[in-house]
Design a protein around this motif. Structure first.
Motif, PDB file in Angstrom:
ATOM      1  N   GLY A 106       0.827  -1.201   0.000  1.00 40.60           N
ATOM      2  CA  GLY A 106       0.000   0.000   0.000  1.00 40.60           C
ATOM      3  C   GLY A 106       0.861   1.251   0.000  1.00 40.60           C
ATOM      4  O   GLY A 106       2.062   1.218  -0.268  1.00 40.60           O
ATOM      5  N   GLY A 107       0.229   2.374   0.298  1.00 38.75           N
ATOM      6  CA  GLY A 107       0.976   3.618   0.396  1.00 38.75           C
ATOM      7  C   GLY A 107       1.973   3.565   1.528  1.00 38.75           C
ATOM      8  O   GLY A 107       1.884   2.729   2.429  1.00 38.75           O
ATOM      9  N   VAL A 108       2.933   4.469   1.510  1.00 42.85           N
ATOM     10  CA  VAL A 108       3.993   4.435   2.517  1.00 42.85           C
ATOM     11  C   VAL A 108       3.774   5.460   3.622  1.00 42.85           C
ATOM     12  O   VAL A 108       4.445   5.418   4.656  1.00 42.85           O
ATOM     13  CB  VAL A 108       5.366   4.649   1.853  1.00 42.85           C
ATOM     14  N   GLN A 109       2.824   6.390   3.439  1.00 41.39           N
ATOM     15  CA  GLN A 109       2.597   7.449   4.418  1.00 41.39           C
ATOM     16  C   GLN A 109       1.377   7.131   5.290  1.00 41.39           C
ATOM     17  O   GLN A 109       0.282   6.870   4.767  1.00 41.39           O
ATOM     18  CB  GLN A 109       2.364   8.784   3.715  1.00 41.39           C
TER      19      GLN A 109
ATOM     20  N   GLY B   9      -4.468   0.048  -1.569  1.00 35.41           N
ATOM     21  CA  GLY B   9      -3.713   1.255  -1.250  1.00 35.41           C
ATOM     22  C   GLY B   9      -3.555   1.520   0.223  1.00 35.41           C
ATOM     23  O   GLY B   9      -3.044   2.580   0.616  1.00 35.41           O
ATOM     24  N   LEU B  10      -3.957   0.566   1.068  1.00 42.34           N
ATOM     25  CA  LEU B  10      -3.871   0.772   2.519  1.00 42.34           C
ATOM     26  C   LEU B  10      -2.408   0.666   2.959  1.00 42.34           C
ATOM     27  O   LEU B  10      -1.774  -0.389   2.808  1.00 42.34           O
ATOM     28  CB  LEU B  10      -4.698  -0.275   3.259  1.00 42.34           C
ATOM     29  N   PRO B  11      -1.818   1.746   3.501  1.00 37.74           N
ATOM     30  CA  PRO B  11      -0.441   1.662   3.994  1.00 37.74           C
ATOM     31  C   PRO B  11      -0.315   0.549   5.033  1.00 37.74           C
ATOM     32  O   PRO B  11      -1.035   0.551   6.040  1.00 37.74           O
ATOM     33  CB  PRO B  11      -0.201   3.042   4.607  1.00 37.74           C
ATOM     34  N   THR B  12       0.577  -0.395   4.768  1.00 34.07           N
ATOM     35  CA  THR B  12       0.695  -1.582   5.605  1.00 34.07           C
ATOM     36  C   THR B  12       2.137  -1.791   6.023  1.00 34.07           C
ATOM     37  O   THR B  12       3.028  -1.946   5.186  1.00 34.07           O
ATOM     38  CB  THR B  12       0.188  -2.828   4.857  1.00 34.07           C
ATOM     39  N   PHE B  13       2.358  -1.810   7.335  1.00 30.54           N
ATOM     40  CA  PHE B  13       3.662  -2.089   7.925  1.00 30.54           C
ATOM     41  C   PHE B  13       3.518  -3.368   8.745  1.00 30.54           C
ATOM     42  O   PHE B  13       2.563  -3.522   9.512  1.00 30.54           O
ATOM     43  CB  PHE B  13       4.103  -0.956   8.840  1.00 30.54           C
ATOM     44  N   ALA B  14       4.478  -4.283   8.600  1.00 24.20           N
ATOM     45  CA  ALA B  14       4.395  -5.548   9.333  1.00 24.20           C
ATOM     46  C   ALA B  14       5.779  -6.161   9.429  1.00 24.20           C
ATOM     47  O   ALA B  14       6.743  -5.688   8.816  1.00 24.20           O
ATOM     48  CB  ALA B  14       3.426  -6.515   8.651  1.00 24.20           C
ATOM     49  N   VAL B  15       5.877  -7.240  10.199  1.00 27.15           N
ATOM     50  CA  VAL B  15       7.135  -7.963  10.332  1.00 27.15           C
ATOM     51  C   VAL B  15       7.442  -8.735   9.057  1.00 27.15           C
ATOM     52  O   VAL B  15       8.594  -8.869   8.654  1.00 27.15           O
ATOM     53  CB  VAL B  15       7.076  -8.909  11.550  1.00 27.15           C
TER      54      VAL B  15
END
Length: 262
Positions: free
Chosen positions: A81-84, A160-166
């Motif tokens: 997704g987006g980064v922001q 497009g959902l900004p997604t942060f994960a391991v």
């Protein structure tokens, strides 16, 4: 660059906070939780204008401000997704690999929120994918942060959902619980409470306690102003050490060290 005038090495380490106004340390709760099976509303989100203002700054500037800011540690990183992203946290604790309370959390999301999931860092069982991601995006969720695994990266990119994960993993674990929503959680080695503000970009993630948002903004603005001055000085012909004050710092440190030896 630090928030104190010159660059002096890394200003933050895993879970570190400002010395003057530290975030209270919580017991590690990733494998179990004293409030499991609890579901709460967020007990107050910070002023939206302050959240919008924080979004204008890079995570590096916020991390360097010297205020009560926590830094989410690797390997948690941007995956899809987006980064922001920037918004108040809706928190979920889940038994590592379990999806039950992660999916229920959609009922607690308001526009602009960031869903933060403490999945215990488990890498081999995804707790969310693109169907849930699409639903969250439709609710106006500003992003997703998972201390654990996600799946359907292609679908999350489309949404497009900004997604942060391991990391990513194609299979889920279980859907039997336990879990908890809007409780204190651990994410990337730092404490996150419901309503704390999460800012993410290509460099990583920072967490600002909601009650300290205004002073952190002021301190971060000072960092941005100083960096602007440095850039202008370099553009005008100054060397990097001269523009940033490194030459003066080296002279002072060398003189201090000579004094200790004397």
């Amino acid at each position: 660059m630090t928030g104190r005038g010159t660059w002096a090495g890394p200003a933050r380490v895993r879970g570190a906070v400002g010395a003057k106004t530290p975030i209270p340390e919580e017991t590690q709760v990733s494998k179990s939780h004293p409030e499991q099976w609890t579901i709460r509303q967020v007990a107050g989100r910070p002023d939206r204008s302050l959240v919008t203002a924080l979004r204008e700054f890079a995570t590096t500037q916020i991390a360097d401000c010297g205020g009560p800011v926590a830094i989410v540690a690797p390997p948690l990183r941007h995956l899809a997704g987006g980064v922001q992203l920037c918004g108040p946290a809706v928190t979920v604790w889940t038994k590592p690999g379990d999806i039950l309370y992660v999916l229920k959390a959609a009922d607690l999301i308001a526009a602009g929120d960031v869903l933060v999931v403490d999945g215990g860092g488990r890498p081999d069982a995804a707790v969310i994918g693109d169907i849930a991601g699409q639903a969250l995006a439709g609710l106006g969720c500003d992003g997703l942060v998972v201390d654990g695994a996600v799946r359907d990266l292609d679908g999350l990119d489309v949404v497009g959902l900004p997604t942060f994960a391991v990391g990513a993993h194609p299979a889920t674990g279980s859907n039997q619980g336990p879990g908890a929503i809007n409780v204190v959680v651990q994410c990337g080695g730092v404490t996150v409470r419901p309503g704390d503000v999460i800012r993410g970009d290509a460099s990583g993630l920072v967490v600002v306690p909601k009650e300290h948002l205004a002073p952190v903004l002021a301190m971060t603005t000072a960092v941005a102003d100083r960096e602007r001055d440095w850039r202008q000085a370099i553009a005008g012909g100054a060397s990097l050490p001269a523009a940033t004050g490194i030459d003066d710092l080296i002279s002072k440190l060398a003189a201090d060290r000579a004094g200790w030896r004397g």
